[in-house]
Motif scaffolding. Structure first.
Motif, mmCIF file in Angstrom:
data_model
loop_
_atom_site.group_PDB
_atom_site.id
_atom_site.type_symbol
_atom_site.label_atom_id
_atom_site.label_comp_id
_atom_site.label_asym_id
_atom_site.label_seq_id
_atom_site.Cartn_x
_atom_site.Cartn_y
_atom_site.Cartn_z
ATOM 1 N N THR A 95 0.819 -1.216 0.000
ATOM 2 C CA THR A 95 0.000 0.000 0.000
ATOM 3 C C THR A 95 0.854 1.268 0.000
ATOM 4 O OG1 THR A 95 -1.745 -1.182 1.200
ATOM 5 C CG2 THR A 95 -1.850 1.218 1.244
ATOM 6 N N ILE A 96 2.085 1.158 0.469
ATOM 7 C CA ILE A 96 2.956 2.335 0.606
ATOM 8 C C ILE A 96 3.158 3.090 -0.704
ATOM 9 C CG2 ILE A 96 5.313 3.078 1.165
ATOM 10 C CD1 ILE A 96 5.345 0.914 3.333
ATOM 11 N N PRO A 97 3.483 2.422 -1.829
ATOM 12 C CA PRO A 97 3.727 3.174 -3.072
ATOM 13 C C PRO A 97 2.548 4.022 -3.528
ATOM 14 C CG PRO A 97 4.575 0.936 -3.282
ATOM 15 C CD PRO A 97 3.786 0.979 -2.019
ATOM 16 N N ILE A 98 1.331 3.463 -3.490
ATOM 17 C CA ILE A 98 0.187 4.219 -3.997
ATOM 18 C C ILE A 98 -0.187 5.370 -3.062
ATOM 19 C CG2 ILE A 98 -1.665 2.871 -2.941
ATOM 20 C CD1 ILE A 98 -3.123 3.041 -5.665
ATOM 21 N N VAL A 99 0.071 5.199 -1.764
ATOM 22 C CA VAL A 99 -0.206 6.283 -0.825
ATOM 23 C C VAL A 99 0.742 7.450 -1.063
ATOM 24 C CG1 VAL A 99 -0.128 6.962 1.609
ATOM 25 C CG2 VAL A 99 -1.205 4.803 0.956
ATOM 26 N N ILE A 100 2.026 7.157 -1.190
ATOM 27 C CA ILE A 100 3.020 8.221 -1.396
ATOM 28 C C ILE A 100 2.819 8.903 -2.740
ATOM 29 C CG2 ILE A 100 5.480 8.707 -1.687
ATOM 30 C CD1 ILE A 100 6.060 6.478 0.308
ATOM 31 N N GLY A 102 0.186 8.812 -4.662
ATOM 32 C CA GLY A 102 -1.132 9.429 -4.728
ATOM 33 C C GLY A 102 -1.138 10.804 -4.090
ATOM 34 N N PHE A 103 -0.416 10.952 -2.977
ATOM 35 C CA PHE A 103 -0.328 12.260 -2.312
ATOM 36 C C PHE A 103 0.482 13.247 -3.150
ATOM 37 C CE2 PHE A 103 1.915 15.208 0.535
ATOM 38 C CZ PHE A 103 0.822 15.826 1.141
ATOM 39 N N LEU A 104 1.601 12.789 -3.694
ATOM 40 C CA LEU A 104 2.469 13.669 -4.473
ATOM 41 C C LEU A 104 1.822 14.104 -5.789
ATOM 42 C CD1 LEU A 104 5.935 11.897 -3.981
ATOM 43 C CD2 LEU A 104 5.112 13.976 -2.843
ATOM 44 N N LEU A 105 1.002 13.225 -6.363
ATOM 45 C CA LEU A 105 0.422 13.492 -7.685
ATOM 46 C C LEU A 105 -1.062 13.846 -7.619
ATOM 47 C CD1 LEU A 105 2.041 10.484 -9.611
ATOM 48 C CD2 LEU A 105 2.807 12.868 -9.619
ATOM 49 N N LYS A 106 -1.560 14.206 -6.439
ATOM 50 C CA LYS A 106 -3.007 14.401 -6.273
ATOM 51 C C LYS A 106 -3.581 15.459 -7.214
ATOM 52 C CE LYS A 106 -2.562 17.431 -2.187
ATOM 53 N NZ LYS A 106 -1.077 17.423 -2.112
ATOM 54 N N ASP A 107 -2.826 16.513 -7.482
ATOM 55 C CA ASP A 107 -3.326 17.561 -8.380
ATOM 56 C C ASP A 107 -3.400 17.068 -9.821
ATOM 57 O OD1 ASP A 107 -3.655 19.390 -6.335
ATOM 58 O OD2 ASP A 107 -1.600 20.136 -6.506
ATOM 59 N N PHE A 108 -2.406 16.294 -10.243
ATOM 60 C CA PHE A 108 -2.429 15.720 -11.587
ATOM 61 C C PHE A 108 -3.575 14.716 -11.731
ATOM 62 C CE2 PHE A 108 1.938 17.249 -11.453
ATOM 63 C CZ PHE A 108 2.111 17.734 -12.732
ATOM 64 N N LEU A 162 -3.096 4.983 -10.591
ATOM 65 C CA LEU A 162 -3.318 6.419 -10.416
ATOM 66 C C LEU A 162 -3.551 7.093 -11.763
ATOM 67 C CD1 LEU A 162 -0.583 7.127 -7.733
ATOM 68 C CD2 LEU A 162 -3.056 7.100 -7.356
ATOM 69 N N ILE A 163 -3.106 6.433 -12.832
ATOM 70 C CA ILE A 163 -3.352 6.923 -14.191
ATOM 71 C C ILE A 163 -4.700 6.363 -14.648
ATOM 72 C CG2 ILE A 163 -2.500 7.039 -16.557
ATOM 73 C CD1 ILE A 163 0.270 6.274 -15.471
ATOM 74 N N PRO A 164 -5.703 7.201 -14.855
ATOM 75 C CA PRO A 164 -7.011 6.699 -15.291
ATOM 76 C C PRO A 164 -6.896 5.875 -16.571
ATOM 77 C CG PRO A 164 -7.184 8.991 -14.631
ATOM 78 C CD PRO A 164 -5.718 8.662 -14.644
ATOM 79 N N ALA A 197 -5.816 0.908 0.322
ATOM 80 C CA ALA A 197 -5.545 1.998 -0.620
ATOM 81 C C ALA A 197 -6.803 2.777 -0.971
ATOM 82 C CB ALA A 197 -4.891 1.446 -1.888
ATOM 83 N N VAL A 198 -7.865 2.059 -1.312
ATOM 84 C CA VAL A 198 -9.080 2.739 -1.750
ATOM 85 C C VAL A 198 -9.855 3.326 -0.575
ATOM 86 C CG1 VAL A 198 -11.229 2.479 -3.030
ATOM 87 C CG2 VAL A 198 -9.190 1.277 -3.784
ATOM 88 N N LEU A 199 -9.813 2.674 0.581
ATOM 89 C CA LEU A 199 -10.460 3.245 1.754
ATOM 90 C C LEU A 199 -9.768 4.545 2.173
ATOM 91 C CD1 LEU A 199 -11.380 0.222 4.061
ATOM 92 C CD2 LEU A 199 -12.916 1.732 2.809
ATOM 93 N N LEU A 200 -8.439 4.562 2.123
ATOM 94 C CA LEU A 200 -7.699 5.786 2.450
ATOM 95 C C LEU A 200 -8.015 6.883 1.439
ATOM 96 C CD1 LEU A 200 -4.217 4.315 3.458
ATOM 97 C CD2 LEU A 200 -5.819 5.520 4.956
#
Length: 275
Positions: A95-100, A102-108, A162-164, A197-200
């Motif tokens: 879960t660590i990679p998608i959390v980090i 996801g936070f860094l790329l949230k605007d994108f 994270l990429i649709p 990941a999705v709950l967070l």
């Protein structure tokens, strides 16, 4: 009434596509555009995913309870060799990679990544990744034989979602195949890995975008209905994929993704839908 029907349709689409490797985000991006509803937004999508996560928690409730009990016992005895404890740790590491990211790329994720051409390209490209992983891996390793490094590696594949258009389940199943996991275990691990990941993501979006989501009474009602419907339909789709993947290759989903990606490009080019 129109908003309620719209919510039901979106919930059905979310429930059907969240666990199938076809990208729920892509479908939730294209279908509203096709009907002229506009982009429902990343926040609406993320919160609606909570419904499907409740479905997966219910479906795998015994596995989850075993992991929690085993981990608590391991903390007491300082023995972390239990297969359920190891699985729990693998899920945390994965879960660590998608959390980090996801936070860094949230605007994108909320803006640039939701470009329809990005969605179409991702559908096609990651379908080829899925095909390659399905076609050229051994798939002989059971889930309990994997190590912590495997969980982390598969977690990086999950972060591709994270990429649709990439598809979270498609990406993680591909990663599991590259670690030579059996078909059924690859799907099961993909489902279990999705829970934190999705709950967070859903919780974060619900909190950060609460003002936008509650701007109108119809909006929050629509979101609640869509979430409930997605959970009911999602529960069924979990069983379907677990049954399907035991006996079949991923070619059906690969072909569907490629055709869907091409269709989006055609619709964009002919101005049937807007970007």
């Amino acid at each position: 009434m129109l908003e309620i029907l719209k919510a039901i349709l979106l919930g059905v689409v979310q429930g059907l596509t969240e666990f199938l490797p076809v990208s729920s985000t892509a479908h939730l991006r294209i279908i509203p555009s096709f009907f002229g509803w506009g982009d429902i937004g990343a926040s609406y999508t993320a919160v609606m995913q909570v419904g499907t996560m409740i479905a997966i928690i219910l479906y795998f409730r015994n596995d989850l309870m075993n992991m929690v009990k085993s981990t608590l016992l391991s903390l007491k005895t300082r023995d972390f060799n239990s297969k359920d404890t190891k699985l729990f740790i693998m899920i945390i590491l994965g879960t660590i990679p998608i959390v980090i990211l996801g936070f860094l790329l949230k605007d994108f994720i909320r803006h640039e990544f939701r470009n329809m051409y990005v969605v179409a390209s991702s559908l096609i490209f990651f379908s080829l990744v899925l095909w390659f992983a399905d076609r050229y891996t051994k798939k002989t390793v059971n889930m309990e034989k994997l190590g912590y490094a495997d969980g982390l590696i598969i977690g990086f594949f999950q972060a591709l979602a994270l990429i649709p258009g990439a598809s979270r389940s498609g990406s993680t199943i591909s990663g599991a195949f590259f670690r030579n996991m059996t078909r059924e275990d690859a799907a099961r691990f993909s489902f279990l890995l999705s829970i934190p990941a999705v709950l967070l993501s859903g919780t974060y979006e619900l909190f950060s975008q609460r003002a936008e989501l509650m701007r109108a009474d119809s909006a929050i009602l629509s979101l609640i209905i869509a979430t409930i419907v997605s959970g009911v339909v999602g529960y069924w789709s979990i069983g379907f994929l677990l049954s399907f993947i035991k006996k079949h290759s991923m070619n059906l989903f690969v072909i569907y993704r490629i055709l869907f990606g091409i269709l989006i490009i055609i619709l964009l080019s002919t101005k049937v839908i807007s970007n």
